[in-house]
Design a protein around this motif. Structure first.
Motif, PDB file in Angstrom:
ATOM      1  N   GLU A   3       0.663  -0.973   0.109  1.00 33.56           N
ATOM      2  CA  GLU A   3       0.292  -0.040  -0.249  1.00 33.56           C
ATOM      3  C   GLU A   3       0.696   1.466   0.338  1.00 33.56           C
ATOM      4  O   GLU A   3       1.883   1.752   1.030  1.00 33.56           O
ATOM      5  N   PRO A   4       0.652   2.012  -0.787  1.00 32.92           N
ATOM      6  CA  PRO A   4       1.634   3.198  -0.673  1.00 32.92           C
ATOM      7  C   PRO A   4       1.529   4.544   0.439  1.00 32.92           C
ATOM      8  O   PRO A   4       0.371   4.279   0.767  1.00 32.92           O
ATOM      9  N   MET A   5       2.391   4.286   0.773  1.00 39.04           N
ATOM     10  CA  MET A   5       2.281   5.606   2.160  1.00 39.04           C
ATOM     11  C   MET A   5       2.950   7.338   1.504  1.00 39.04           C
ATOM     12  O   MET A   5       3.190   7.395   0.541  1.00 39.04           O
ATOM     13  N   SER A   6       1.812   8.376   2.150  1.00 40.06           N
ATOM     14  CA  SER A   6       2.612   9.866   2.210  1.00 40.06           C
ATOM     15  C   SER A   6       3.354  10.073   2.809  1.00 40.06           C
ATOM     16  O   SER A   6       4.150   9.370   3.871  1.00 40.06           O
ATOM     17  N   GLY A   7       4.301  10.746   2.136  1.00 42.35           N
ATOM     18  CA  GLY A   7       5.445  11.285   3.150  1.00 42.35           C
ATOM     19  C   GLY A   7       6.664  11.004   2.577  1.00 42.35           C
ATOM     20  O   GLY A   7       7.655  11.699   2.687  1.00 42.35           O
ATOM     21  N   THR A   9       9.620  11.923  -0.692  1.00 39.91           N
ATOM     22  CA  THR A   9       9.045  13.087  -1.325  1.00 39.91           C
ATOM     23  C   THR A   9      10.066  12.464  -2.841  1.00 39.91           C
ATOM     24  O   THR A   9       8.723  12.757  -3.959  1.00 39.91           O
ATOM     25  N   TYR A  10      10.690  11.810  -3.488  1.00 41.65           N
ATOM     26  CA  TYR A  10      11.718  11.368  -4.416  1.00 41.65           C
ATOM     27  C   TYR A  10      11.377  10.228  -4.079  1.00 41.65           C
ATOM     28  O   TYR A  10      10.632   9.583  -5.738  1.00 41.65           O
ATOM     29  N   ASN A  11      11.438   9.452  -3.829  1.00 44.61           N
ATOM     30  CA  ASN A  11      11.939   8.025  -3.098  1.00 44.61           C
ATOM     31  C   ASN A  11       9.999   7.159  -2.608  1.00 44.61           C
ATOM     32  O   ASN A  11       9.282   8.523  -1.588  1.00 44.61           O
ATOM     33  N   GLY A  12       9.355   6.175  -3.501  1.00 48.60           N
ATOM     34  CA  GLY A  12       7.721   6.204  -3.397  1.00 48.60           C
ATOM     35  C   GLY A  12       8.506   4.827  -1.924  1.00 48.60           C
ATOM     36  O   GLY A  12       9.285   4.715  -1.683  1.00 48.60           O
ATOM     37  N   VAL A  13       6.919   5.364  -0.749  1.00 52.71           N
ATOM     38  CA  VAL A  13       7.273   4.591   0.629  1.00 52.71           C
ATOM     39  C   VAL A  13       6.284   4.193   0.534  1.00 52.71           C
ATOM     40  O   VAL A  13       4.993   4.587  -0.327  1.00 52.71           O
ATOM     41  N   HIS A  14       5.982   2.177   0.683  1.00 52.06           N
ATOM     42  CA  HIS A  14       5.284   1.359   0.853  1.00 52.06           C
ATOM     43  C   HIS A  14       5.210   0.947   1.883  1.00 52.06           C
ATOM     44  O   HIS A  14       6.402   0.766   2.373  1.00 52.06           O
ATOM     45  N   ARG A  15       3.945   0.470   2.309  1.00 50.13           N
ATOM     46  CA  ARG A  15       3.643  -0.167   3.144  1.00 50.13           C
ATOM     47  C   ARG A  15       3.616  -1.466   3.139  1.00 50.13           C
ATOM     48  O   ARG A  15       2.969  -1.947   2.001  1.00 50.13           O
ATOM     49  N   LEU A  16       4.070  -2.640   3.286  1.00 51.63           N
ATOM     50  CA  LEU A  16       4.155  -4.075   3.562  1.00 51.63           C
ATOM     51  C   LEU A  16       3.576  -4.803   4.190  1.00 51.63           C
ATOM     52  O   LEU A  16       4.012  -4.588   5.531  1.00 51.63           O
TER      53      LEU A  16
END
Length: 68
Positions: A3-7, A9-16
């Motif tokens: 699931e994509p997370m916010s926060g 900026t350049y790199n994508g952050v995802h919750r697994l």
């Protein structure tokens, strides 16, 4: 589950969430064909090096444990 997370900026952050219930955070750089400034290309490498470098520093190690 991913699931994509916010926060990020350049790199994508995802919750697994793995099948055994383990929860992780995954950071991914944009695809190589994404327009970027030169300095942005190596950001994730630097972010990965920081925890390793500070693990040897007692003050940072205590702060990291205290924030969990």
């Amino acid at each position: 589950m991913r699931e994509p997370m916010s926060g990020g900026t350049y790199n994508g952050v995802h919750r697994l969430v793995l099948t055994d219930g383990t929860r992780l955070v995954l950071k991914l750089p944009p695809s190589p064909d994404t327009p970027a400034m030169t300095y942005e290309r190596g950001l994730l490498t630097g972010e990965a090096a920081f925890p390793r470098a500070t693990a040897a520093c007692p003050a940072w190690s205590r702060r990291a444990r205290a924030s969990r």
